[in-house]
Scaffold this motif. Structure first.
Motif, PDB file in Angstrom:
ATOM      1  N   UNK A  57       0.840  -1.204   0.000  1.00 47.41           N
ATOM      2  CA  UNK A  57       0.000   0.000   0.000  1.00 47.41           C
ATOM      3  C   UNK A  57       0.865   1.240   0.000  1.00 47.41           C
ATOM      4  N   UNK A  58       1.851   1.236   0.864  1.00 48.11           N
ATOM      5  CA  UNK A  58       2.766   2.377   0.938  1.00 48.11           C
ATOM      6  C   UNK A  58       3.622   2.469  -0.328  1.00 48.11           C
ATOM      7  N   UNK A  59       4.060   1.320  -0.850  1.00 52.00           N
ATOM      8  CA  UNK A  59       4.927   1.316  -2.021  1.00 52.00           C
ATOM      9  C   UNK A  59       4.252   2.001  -3.210  1.00 52.00           C
ATOM     10  N   UNK A  60       2.956   1.723  -3.411  1.00 53.66           N
ATOM     11  CA  UNK A  60       2.244   2.334  -4.527  1.00 53.66           C
ATOM     12  C   UNK A  60       2.145   3.846  -4.355  1.00 53.66           C
ATOM     13  N   UNK A  61       1.961   4.294  -3.097  1.00 50.84           N
ATOM     14  CA  UNK A  61       1.922   5.744  -2.869  1.00 50.84           C
ATOM     15  C   UNK A  61       3.304   6.377  -3.029  1.00 50.84           C
ATOM     16  N   UNK A  62       4.344   5.640  -2.647  1.00 49.86           N
ATOM     17  CA  UNK A  62       5.704   6.139  -2.873  1.00 49.86           C
ATOM     18  C   UNK A  62       5.934   6.323  -4.383  1.00 49.86           C
ATOM     19  N   UNK A  63       5.498   5.338  -5.159  1.00 52.88           N
ATOM     20  CA  UNK A  63       5.631   5.454  -6.608  1.00 52.88           C
ATOM     21  C   UNK A  63       4.815   6.629  -7.143  1.00 52.88           C
ATOM     22  N   UNK A  64       3.640   6.860  -6.564  1.00 51.80           N
ATOM     23  CA  UNK A  64       2.815   7.997  -6.958  1.00 51.80           C
ATOM     24  C   UNK A  64       3.546   9.319  -6.704  1.00 51.80           C
ATOM     25  N   UNK A  65       4.143   9.433  -5.525  1.00 50.86           N
ATOM     26  CA  UNK A  65       4.879  10.651  -5.194  1.00 50.86           C
ATOM     27  C   UNK A  65       6.072  10.869  -6.115  1.00 50.86           C
ATOM     28  N   UNK A  66       6.784   9.800  -6.441  1.00 45.85           N
ATOM     29  CA  UNK A  66       7.929   9.926  -7.346  1.00 45.85           C
ATOM     30  C   UNK A  66       7.468  10.372  -8.739  1.00 45.85           C
ATOM     31  N   UNK A  67       6.347   9.793  -9.210  1.00 48.83           N
ATOM     32  CA  UNK A  67       5.833  10.176 -10.513  1.00 48.83           C
ATOM     33  C   UNK A  67       5.400  11.638 -10.531  1.00 48.83           C
ATOM     34  N   UNK A  68       4.831  12.107  -9.420  1.00 50.97           N
ATOM     35  CA  UNK A  68       4.448  13.517  -9.332  1.00 50.97           C
ATOM     36  C   UNK A  68       5.680  14.420  -9.420  1.00 50.97           C
ATOM     37  N   UNK A  69       6.720  14.050  -8.672  1.00 54.09           N
ATOM     38  CA  UNK A  69       7.915  14.889  -8.600  1.00 54.09           C
ATOM     39  C   UNK A  69       8.696  14.882  -9.910  1.00 54.09           C
ATOM     40  N   UNK A  70       8.788  13.711 -10.538  1.00 52.20           N
ATOM     41  CA  UNK A  70       9.602  13.567 -11.749  1.00 52.20           C
ATOM     42  C   UNK A  70       8.838  13.901 -13.021  1.00 52.20           C
ATOM     43  N   UNK A  71       7.487  13.935 -12.907  1.00 50.05           N
ATOM     44  CA  UNK A  71       6.628  14.139 -14.069  1.00 50.05           C
ATOM     45  C   UNK A  71       6.923  13.116 -15.164  1.00 50.05           C
ATOM     46  N   UNK A  72       7.036  11.861 -14.742  1.00 50.24           N
ATOM     47  CA  UNK A  72       7.272  10.765 -15.674  1.00 50.24           C
ATOM     48  C   UNK A  72       6.736   9.481 -15.069  1.00 50.24           C
ATOM     49  N   UNK A  73       6.518   8.445 -15.868  1.00 53.39           N
ATOM     50  CA  UNK A  73       5.969   7.199 -15.326  1.00 53.39           C
ATOM     51  C   UNK A  73       6.926   6.526 -14.341  1.00 53.39           C
ATOM     52  N   UNK A  74       6.355   5.906 -13.328  1.00 47.18           N
ATOM     53  CA  UNK A  74       7.113   5.134 -12.350  1.00 47.18           C
ATOM     54  C   UNK A  74       6.432   3.777 -12.188  1.00 47.18           C
ATOM     55  N   UNK A  75       7.226   2.716 -12.096  1.00 42.39           N
ATOM     56  CA  UNK A  75       6.696   1.358 -11.930  1.00 42.39           C
ATOM     57  C   UNK A  75       6.666   0.985 -10.458  1.00 42.39           C
ATOM     58  N   UNK A  76       5.692   0.165 -10.085  1.00 41.40           N
ATOM     59  CA  UNK A  76       5.668  -0.451  -8.758  1.00 41.40           C
ATOM     60  C   UNK A  76       5.449  -1.950  -8.974  1.00 41.40           C
ATOM     61  N   UNK A  77       6.304  -2.766  -8.371  1.00 39.09           N
ATOM     62  CA  UNK A  77       6.299  -4.209  -8.624  1.00 39.09           C
ATOM     63  C   UNK A  77       5.949  -4.957  -7.355  1.00 39.09           C
ATOM     64  N   UNK A  78       4.895  -5.810  -7.422  1.00 41.23           N
ATOM     65  CA  UNK A  78       4.443  -6.563  -6.259  1.00 41.23           C
ATOM     66  C   UNK A  78       4.390  -8.047  -6.599  1.00 41.23           C
TER      67      UNK A  78
END
Length: 550
Positions: A53-74
């Motif tokens: 749950x946290x990992x997906x939000x971390x990826x969301x925050x990174x995508x917001x900051x970088x303005x580019x796609x970010x992957x999350x792998x589970x």
């Protein structure tokens, strides 16, 4: 070194090619090969977070900051469900997340295996695209795996930056990291039509053997592209069926492809594919065998419909925009008038003209082929509409019709062809000719007894007492069940149906009565629905078509 799992390596290669530079990975055994590959490929671009749950939000925050796609792998099981809150947030914020879930093979789902649940249809409301990759065993499955990854990653940007889900079934053993390099994968780019002139037209104009292939278009679009196509036909090879041709004689490329099979000098190096389906299987196989340097698929939805199996670009645009752009660019650049491009065009023009002349002079014996030929010879000069059913009927129509052909080719079923023609005829003030085979007709005979206005409807029923196309499939004659079960042999006639539903009826059983019947069906003074039933022999029908093709 990378995993020995081919679907994982294809995915990793394409993630890099599409610009994915950052990933958040979660611990797990089933996704360990994925985690290994991402760490190997991205290096410091990978971060580990235990809570999905946290990992997906971390990826969301990174995508917001970088303005580019970010992957999350589970990993497999409930891990994917824990990404839901972040995925929903990404959906409404238009943030590009690539959620990658490991999975067990489909055979293990619901079989009391650990960490399993149906993962592919999970969170469907919030995915721009959801795919599940095969574990490839041959070239077709490798192409399929490549296509699915490209589809998902293109959809992420096509839908204004929305999350996508890539599910990756992985069979055991899981932990063999023996592949020295990632495969070089075909990358399919998504382009908006506004970028077309600056990017793809130039590449098309620089090609040596350019070709435009046009699948089924709606009649309104087909009418809008008539003028543009007339300008292009004198410069480049245009392969087009009557499902997209609102004006003009048939292009007999299906027969030509049989003649030129294996000759590389007829193979294009750059194809632009417009529209939807092609009737010609031979054309599909030809395009799939070609060694295309580039293949651009154009449609208004941006959907990847890779008929050629060589698509490199998907352009979101309308057919008329592309054709107008090509006309302008070709005229401005004055290309395709000399050298190999001109020689390529002339080679095709020669064989197409030859086949057109042959079709015009070929005189079939009494058969379904003769019936369609004689009907088209009359109605090609009328103001009318043609509704053709599927199977053999549409293939005969492609030979002789100069009108646009309305036909249900979305899924190519035999059901509903007559009902579609009835609906069409009730909405226009001109004759509507429905050409239909016996199985399609009897399947849909309910179309005639309803109260819908049928005054403009004229039916040419080709009745050879079976599904005649099955008599044209080499090898099927060896089955003792072909006639009664596969081709559904019968002795039915439409006469009683017509009497019960108020449809004027005539029957034909030879060439002499066929001429009279066609005159009756196409008479300008006709009032009310009419049906001409042409009885033929299935073997003779197949023999005449084969004689033409040989």
């Amino acid at each position: 070194m990378y995993s020995d799992k081919e679907n994982i390596n294809i995915l990793t290669s394409l993630l890099l090619a599409h610009g994915i530079r950052h990933a958040v990975v979660c611990p797990g055994s089933r996704n360990a090969p994925l985690t290994h590959n991402l760490c190997e490929a991205l290096g410091s671009g990978c971060e580990s977070v235990t809570d999905e749950r946290s990992a997906a939000f971390v990826a969301l925050g990174k995508a917001q900051a970088l303005d580019e796609p970010v992957a999350v792998c589970v990993t497999s099981g409930s891990a994917l469900l824990n990404t839901l809150p972040a995925v929903a947030e990404a959906w409404y914020q238009h943030v590009p997340l690539v959620v990658i879930s490991a999975d067990r093979p489909a055979a293990m789902i619901g079989q009391l295996q650990g960490q399993t649940l149906p993962q592919q249809p999970t969170l469907t409301t919030f995915w721009a695209k959801e795919v599940s990759l095969p574990e490839p065993h041959d070239e077709v499955e490798r192409w399929y795996c490549n296509r699915l990854v490209n589809e998902a990653l293109c959809a992420m940007s096509q839908c204004d930056k929305r999350p996508v889900h890539i599910n990756v079934p992985v069979s055991e053993p899981l932990f063999n990291f023996t592949t020295p390099e990632l495969p070089c994968e075909r990358v399919i780019r998504l382009t908006n039509m506004s970028l077309w002139p600056a990017t793809l037209t130039r590449a098309f104009c620089q090609s040596v053997r350019p070709m435009l292939v046009i699948g089924q278009l709606s009649f309104s679009v087909a009418r809008r592209v008539v003028d543009g196509l007339d300008k292009l036909r004198g410069k480049i090879v245009v392969l087009q069926e009557q499902l997209s041709n609102a004006q003009g004689a048939p292009c007999h490329f299906d027969e030509v492809l049989k003649e030129i099979a294996g000759q590389e000098t007829y193979e294009p190096d750059f194809v632009i594919y417009l529209g939807q389906t092609l009737v010609s299987k031979r054309a599909k196989h030809f395009l799939q065998r070609c060694r295309l340097r580039r293949c651009v698929v154009v449609n208004a939805s941006g959907e990847l419909t890779d008929v050629t199996m060589h698509a490199t670009d998907v352009v979101v645009g309308r057919a008329e925009e592309v054709i107008d752009s090509l006309c302008h660019a070709i005229k401005k650049e004055d290309v395709f008038s000399v050298g190999e491009p001109r020689a390529f065009y002339e080679r095709w023009a020669t064989v197409l003209d030859k086949q057109t002349a042959f079709c015009r002079q070929f005189s079939p014996a009494y058969s379904q082929m003769m019936a369609v030929r004689r009907l088209c010879k009359v109605v090609n000069n009328q103001s009318c509409s043609l509704q053709f059913a599927n199977s053999t009927v549409i293939r005969l129509g492609q030979l002789y019709a100069s009108h646009y052909l309305f036909v249900n080719r979305g899924v190519n079923g035999i059901e509903g062809s007559l009902s579609t023609a009835v609906g069409f005829a009730s909405s226009v003030c001109r004759p509507v000719y429905c050409v239909i085979g016996d199985l399609s007709f009897f399947y849909d005979q309910n179309a005639l007894w309803n109260g819908v206005d049928k005054r403009q409807l004229r039916i040419l029923l080709l009745n050879n007492s079976c599904g005649g196309i099955f008599h044209q499939l080499a090898g099927l004659e060896k089955s003792p069940y072909r006639d009664d079960y596969v081709s559904a042999g019968h002795h039915a006639s439409a006469k009683g149906i017509c009497e019960a539903t108020g449809v004027a009826y005539r029957l034909v059983k030879d060439a002499r009565t066929l001429a009279d019947g066609i005159s009756w069906l196409t008479c300008d003074l006709a009032v009310g629905p009419m049906l001409l039933e042409v009885f033929t022999d299935a073997e003779a029908d197949a023999r005449e078509l084969q004689r033409y093709l040989q």
